[in-house]
Design a protein around this motif. Structure first.
Motif, PDB file in Angstrom:
ATOM      1  N   ASP A 223       0.747  -1.184   0.088  1.00 22.61           N
ATOM      2  CA  ASP A 223       0.084  -0.094   0.053  1.00 22.61           C
ATOM      3  C   ASP A 223       0.842   1.192   0.018  1.00 22.61           C
ATOM      4  N   HIS A 226      -0.016   3.749   3.185  1.00 27.18           N
ATOM      5  CA  HIS A 226       0.222   3.226   4.486  1.00 27.18           C
ATOM      6  C   HIS A 226       0.645   4.334   5.354  1.00 27.18           C
ATOM      7  N   ASN A 263      -9.017  -0.260   4.020  1.00 29.97           N
ATOM      8  CA  ASN A 263      -7.633  -0.121   4.831  1.00 29.97           C
ATOM      9  C   ASN A 263      -7.514   1.124   5.750  1.00 29.97           C
TER      10      ASN A 263
END
Ligand SMILES: CC(C)(COP(=O)(O)OP(=O)(O)OC[C@H]1O[C@@H](n2cnc3c(N)ncnc32)[C@H](O)[C@@H]1OP(=O)(O)O)[C@@H](O)C(=O)NCCC(=O)NCCSC(=O)C[C@](C)(O)C(=O)O
Ligand SMILES: [Mg+2]
Length: 349
Positions: A223, A226, A263
């Motif tokens: 990702d 993140h 997420n």
């Protein structure tokens, strides 16, 4: 540095006092529309009834020759629409643009009492928030606005990320922060060409099992966002304001959009942007706790009593800290259920 005792005083004579706490209202999606686009504008009353926040966008994605029409269009829509308990936000043009002064002056004096939050793009440090803070106070006084306007910053430059903690605490008007992945990627000179989401080239690869370096090595996409989201969440949580994931530009890829939103939800964000009607239900689903999570949270909280000690539930240790997480889940579920009868029934709270 500002006198801490004066933090909650109005910054202009006649302006309303700032709030001492950000009022939490359901904020699962910020739905963007272009007020100069007649087709989109016509859909506003219907869409407003389905979303937590509706936002008139005046900045990027609005053509230069439409900037004024978008500003006036938003004034007209705000005056004639009853938004019920849906929040009305605006994204004004950036602070270095030729439009922002007129955006703020017109909007605050014409529809200041209808607007909840002003989203400010490309915020780079506390100085940007201080500028907006004082100007809003002057305009609130001029327009006789009764309720103080809140400010939401977009994190979309490398300098903004560097200063995210001071941005989050720069003013009692600060309501929250969103990630702006497209401008941020450009500012950082990332070699991507997308609006949010992952990239197939950003990966880690399983170790080789023999001499052949090419065979049988699974890769895992990572990702890209993140670090930034985690930093933004910490800055927001530390200052009692709300973090949001921003836009996901691949409108057709509803599956990856849901993943990216989830997420962000798991990391602590309260919502995301919807750029197209198809993204509204994705955000609603992702940012509302699941029935299973709510049931589990209820079980833990009931079993833990006053929260002290440790118990075993379904083979897992639960203690004060897991109980606190369950309380976060239940608080959110209750707040959403208050507004949404379907969720109220689903959660049985
Ligand atoms: C992507 C686009 C061009 C596709 O628009 P389209 O018309 O080609 O799509 P469609 O699938 O054909 O649309 C179907 C119907 O839905 C309508 N529609 C479509 N979208 C909306 C909407 N949002 N709200 C209300 N209605 C909408 C559209 O008008 C159409 O109506 P119709 O059936 O009557 O013909 C269009 O959805 C759009 O312009 N969305 C908003 C884009 C936007 O606001 N971008 C800026 C935010 S992202 C950003 O700025 C980055 C950031 C943070 O700054 C940084 O990372 O740096
Ligand atoms: Mg941007």
């Amino acid at each position: 540095m500002r006198n801490p005792r004066a933090f909650l005083r109005p910054l202009a004579v006649g302006a309303p006092a700032p709030v001492s706490e950000v009022p939490f209202r359901p904020s699962r999606m910020i739905h963007f529309f272009d007020p100069s686009n007649e087709k989109m504008a016509a859909k506003v009353p219907d869409i407003a009834a389905k979303v937590d926040i509706i936002l008139g966008n005046l900045e990027d994605a609005v053509k230069t020759e439409k900037k004024e029409a978008a500003r006036l269009g938003l004034v007209e829509i705000a005056k004639k629409t009853d938004f019920g308990d849906t929040q009305l936000w605006v994204r004004v043009n950036s602070l270095d643009s030729p439009w922002v002064l007129d955006d703020l002056t017109t909007l605050v004096t014409e529809i200041g009492d209808k607007l909840d939050v002003i989203m400010v793009p490309k915020v780079e440090g506390a100085q940007d928030i201080h500028y907006v803070d004082r100007l809003l106070a002057q305009l609130e006084a001029k327009g006789n606005v009764k309720k103080p306007l809140l400010v939401h910053a977009i994190l979309e430059t490398a300098l903004g990320v560097t200063n995210v903690e001071e941005i989050a605490g720069a003013s009692p008007r600060m309501q929250g922060i969103s990630l702006g992945p497209a401008d941020l990627a450009a500012s950082r000179r990332m070699k991507t060409t997308r609006v949010g989401g992952g990239h197939p080239g950003y990966l880690v690869r399983q170790d080789p099992t023999g001499d052949d370096l090419t065979e049988g090595r699974t890769t895992y996409q990572q990702d890209l966002w993140h670090y930034t989201i985690a930093r933004m969440v910490d800055a927001c949580a530390a200052n009692d304001i709300l973090p949001f994931y921003g836009p996901f530009g691949d409108i057709k890829d509803v599956v990856a959009c849901e993943d990216q939103f989830r997420n962000a939800y798991l990391l602590g964000c309260v919502g995301a942007w919807s750029l197209h009607p198809v993204q509204i239900d994705i955000a609603k689903k992702v940012f509302s706790p699941s029935k299973e999570d709510v049931e589990h949270a209820k079980t833990v909280v009931e079993a833990m009593g006053d929260g002290s000690g440790a118990v075993m539930i379904n083979g897992k240790m639960e203690d004060d800290a897991s109980c606190k997480q369950c309380l976060v889940m239940l608080d959110l579920a209750r707040e959403l259920a208050e507004r949404d009868p379907e969720l109220k029934e689903l959660y049985a709270l």
